[in-house]
Design an enzyme around this catalytic site. Structure first.
Site, short mmCIF file in Angstrom:
data_model
loop_
_atom_site.label_atom_id
_atom_site.label_comp_id
_atom_site.label_asym_id
_atom_site.label_seq_id
_atom_site.Cartn_x
_atom_site.Cartn_y
_atom_site.Cartn_z
N ARG A 59 0.83 -1.21 0.00
CA ARG A 59 0.00 0.00 0.00
C ARG A 59 0.86 1.26 0.00
NH1 ARG A 59 -3.56 -0.59 4.87
NH2 ARG A 59 -4.38 1.40 4.18
N HIS A 109 -5.07 8.39 12.12
CA HIS A 109 -4.65 6.98 12.05
C HIS A 109 -3.24 6.82 11.50
CE1 HIS A 109 -9.14 5.52 12.04
NE2 HIS A 109 -8.72 5.87 13.25
N CYS A 136 16.70 1.42 11.72
CA CYS A 136 16.16 2.75 12.01
C CYS A 136 17.22 3.79 11.66
CB CYS A 136 15.80 2.82 13.50
SG CYS A 136 15.48 4.48 14.10
N SER A 177 -17.33 5.18 6.41
CA SER A 177 -18.47 4.28 6.65
C SER A 177 -19.06 4.42 8.04
CB SER A 177 -18.02 2.83 6.44
OG SER A 177 -16.98 2.52 7.36
C1 BJW Z 1 -17.17 7.11 -1.33
C2 BJW Z 1 -16.68 6.80 -2.53
C3 BJW Z 1 -16.62 7.92 -3.42
C4 BJW Z 1 -16.65 4.93 -1.50
N1 BJW Z 1 -17.04 9.15 -2.96
N2 BJW Z 1 -17.58 8.23 -0.82
C5 BJW Z 1 -17.07 -2.23 19.82
C6 BJW Z 1 -17.87 -1.09 19.74
C7 BJW Z 1 -17.29 0.18 19.53
C8 BJW Z 1 -15.93 0.32 19.38
C9 BJW Z 1 -15.15 -0.81 19.45
C10 BJW Z 1 -15.71 -2.06 19.66
N3 BJW Z 1 -14.70 -2.97 19.67
C11 BJW Z 1 -13.53 -2.32 19.46
C12 BJW Z 1 -13.79 -1.00 19.34
C13 BJW Z 1 -12.80 0.09 19.06
C14 BJW Z 1 -12.22 -0.04 17.67
C15 BJW Z 1 -13.37 -0.08 16.64
O1 BJW Z 1 -13.92 0.92 16.25
N4 BJW Z 1 -13.68 -1.28 16.16
C16 BJW Z 1 -14.77 -1.45 15.18
C17 BJW Z 1 -14.43 -2.60 14.27
C18 BJW Z 1 -16.06 -1.63 15.94
N5 BJW Z 1 -11.41 1.15 17.46
C19 BJW Z 1 -10.13 1.17 17.81
O2 BJW Z 1 -9.55 0.19 18.27
C20 BJW Z 1 -9.43 2.49 17.68
N6 BJW Z 1 -8.81 2.82 18.92
C21 BJW Z 1 -9.51 3.05 20.02
O3 BJW Z 1 -10.73 2.99 20.04
O4 BJW Z 1 -8.74 3.41 21.09
C22 BJW Z 1 -9.40 3.66 22.35
C23 BJW Z 1 -9.99 5.03 22.47
C24 BJW Z 1 -10.93 5.28 23.43
C25 BJW Z 1 -11.48 6.54 23.57
C26 BJW Z 1 -11.07 7.59 22.79
C27 BJW Z 1 -10.12 7.36 21.86
C28 BJW Z 1 -9.59 6.08 21.69
C29 BJW Z 1 -8.35 2.44 16.62
C30 BJW Z 1 -8.94 2.28 15.25
C31 BJW Z 1 -7.81 2.16 14.23
C32 BJW Z 1 -8.35 1.97 12.82
N7 BJW Z 1 -7.26 1.68 11.94
C33 BJW Z 1 -7.53 1.49 10.51
C34 BJW Z 1 -6.22 1.05 9.83
C35 BJW Z 1 -5.26 2.24 9.70
C36 BJW Z 1 -4.02 1.87 8.97
C37 BJW Z 1 -4.30 1.37 7.59
O5 BJW Z 1 -4.69 2.14 6.70
O6 BJW Z 1 -4.15 0.16 7.37
O7 BJW Z 1 -8.00 2.72 9.95
S1 BJW Z 1 -8.86 0.33 10.16
C38 BJW Z 1 -9.49 1.23 8.78
O8 BJW Z 1 -10.84 1.69 9.06
C39 BJW Z 1 -8.61 2.48 8.66
C40 BJW Z 1 -9.62 3.53 8.35
O9 BJW Z 1 -9.10 4.82 8.64
C41 BJW Z 1 -10.81 3.13 9.18
C42 BJW Z 1 -12.12 3.71 8.73
O10 BJW Z 1 -12.46 3.27 7.43
P1 BJW Z 1 -13.16 4.27 6.43
O11 BJW Z 1 -12.24 5.35 6.05
O12 BJW Z 1 -14.48 4.68 6.94
O13 BJW Z 1 -13.31 3.33 5.11
P2 BJW Z 1 -14.46 2.29 4.75
O14 BJW Z 1 -13.92 1.40 3.71
O15 BJW Z 1 -15.04 1.65 5.95
O16 BJW Z 1 -15.63 3.19 4.13
C43 BJW Z 1 -15.47 3.86 2.90
C44 BJW Z 1 -16.61 4.84 2.72
O17 BJW Z 1 -16.35 5.57 1.53
C45 BJW Z 1 -17.97 4.16 2.53
O18 BJW Z 1 -18.93 4.85 3.37
C46 BJW Z 1 -18.33 4.40 1.06
O19 BJW Z 1 -19.71 4.63 0.85
C47 BJW Z 1 -17.54 5.68 0.77
N8 BJW Z 1 -17.14 5.84 -0.63
N9 BJW Z 1 -16.36 5.51 -2.67
C48 BJW Z 1 -17.51 9.26 -1.69
N10 BJW Z 1 -16.17 7.84 -4.68
#
Ligand code: BJW
Length: 233
Positions: A59, A109, A136, A177
């Site tokens: 990537r 992120h 590093c 999303s």
């Molecule tokens: C278009 C389009 C076009 C398409 N035009 N639109 C249970 C309940 C609630 C929370 C949790 C739970 N269990 C665990 C958790 C917490 C967990 C979490 O959320 N898990 C879920 C699975 C439920 N979160 C974490 O662990 C985070 N940390 C955390 O919570 O720490 C504690 C804390 C507590 C309190 C305050 C603060 C912190 C860390 C999350 C890390 C996410 N990391 C990733 C990888 C990053 C590195 C990499 O790139 O590999 O981040 S995962 C991945 O998902 C990446 C993204 O940034 C993230 C979000 O994805 P995104 O951007 O929304 O993409 P998609 O594919 O999901 O959606 C695409 C959208 O685009 C769609 O809507 C389409 O419609 C649209 N689209 N084409 C306009 N042309």
């Protein structure tokens, strides 16, 4: 809109989709049969570092071939011209906002183009692979990892993000999303704080019901149209 002074914009993978960068949960959302939730974790890295390095090396190489699209350029124009506070909080680890010309950008992120040394805790600019365990540049230890936030890790600069939200009059979410917290919860915080909320997305997201307004369409169309409205064009 005339009452709006301070803006927080959250972007997700959808804003880079038309630049040719895959979203996480579209089109099956799989990489070599692995879900992102199974690769983007510290546990996955501990279990199989070569697999995780190959995922990020691929990537990291790919984003350097991609170009910003009309949505990135439109946000950069808003950033340049908007006189109030503005913060683009991106979940994306690509650098397309910056290459589009935006400067008020926060990568919650992390960033593909940085490597984090877990020995000396220093983050260095990085463009090449990591799977071959290069040293590093600061301490020479072969303990570099991608500087990205995995599930279970704390996203970056949360205090600054919530500080910006507290001062904002408008929260705009673009191409995400709403599946991943804490970013998915920003709209609820924005509503609690009493500000206007707008979603721009290809299709309705998991959190659409929280927004005052949702505009559907590709980011390359709906984002420039919204920016033109904001700038009175
Ligand atoms: C278009 C389009 C076009 C398409 N035009 N639109 C249970 C309940 C609630 C929370 C949790 C739970 N269990 C665990 C958790 C917490 C967990 C979490 O959320 N898990 C879920 C699975 C439920 N979160 C974490 O662990 C985070 N940390 C955390 O919570 O720490 C504690 C804390 C507590 C309190 C305050 C603060 C912190 C860390 C999350 C890390 C996410 N990391 C990733 C990888 C990053 C590195 C990499 O790139 O590999 O981040 S995962 C991945 O998902 C990446 C993204 O940034 C993230 C979000 O994805 P995104 O951007 O929304 O993409 P998609 O594919 O999901 O959606 C695409 C959208 O685009 C769609 O809507 C389409 O419609 C649209 N689209 N084409 C306009 N042309």
């Amino acid at each position: 809109m005339s009452q709006i002074r301070n803006i927080v914009i959250l972007t997700g993978a959808g804003i880079s989709a038309e630049s040719g960068i895959d979203t996480f949960r579209g089109g099956g959302g799989l990489w070599e049969q692995h879900r992102v939730e199974d690769v983007a974790t510290p546990e996955a890295f501990a279990r199989d570092p070569n697999l995780v390095h190959r995922f990020y090396d691929m990537r990291r190489a790919a984003i350097q071939e991609r170009l910003p699209n009309a949505a990135h350029f439109a946000l950069a124009e808003l950033d340049a011209q908007w006189r109030g506070d503005l913060l683009i909080v991106t979940q994306n680890v690509d650098d397309l906002h910056e290459r589009g010309g935006a400067s008020r950008v926060l990568h919650m992120h992390g960033e593909h183009l940085k490597a984090w040394c877990t020995s000396c805790d220093i983050r260095s600019p990085w463009r090449g692979p990591l799977v071959n365990r290069p040293p590093c540049p600061v301490c020479q230890a072969r303990t570099l990892r991608p500087d990205v936030v995995w599930f279970g890790e704390m996203p970056y600069q949360m205090e600054r993000i919530y500080g910006a939200l507290r001062q904002a009059d408008l929260f705009v979410s673009i191409g995400t999303s709403g599946a991943v917290y804490p970013a998915a919860g920003f709209v609820q915080s924005a509503r609690d704080l009493g500000m206007q909320t707008l979603e721009l997305n290809l299709e309705r997201s998991q959190g659409s019901h929280w927004f005052h307004e949702t505009r559907l369409g590709p980011a390359s169309e709906v984002v420039p149209a919204w920016v033109a409205e904001m700038l009175g064009g």
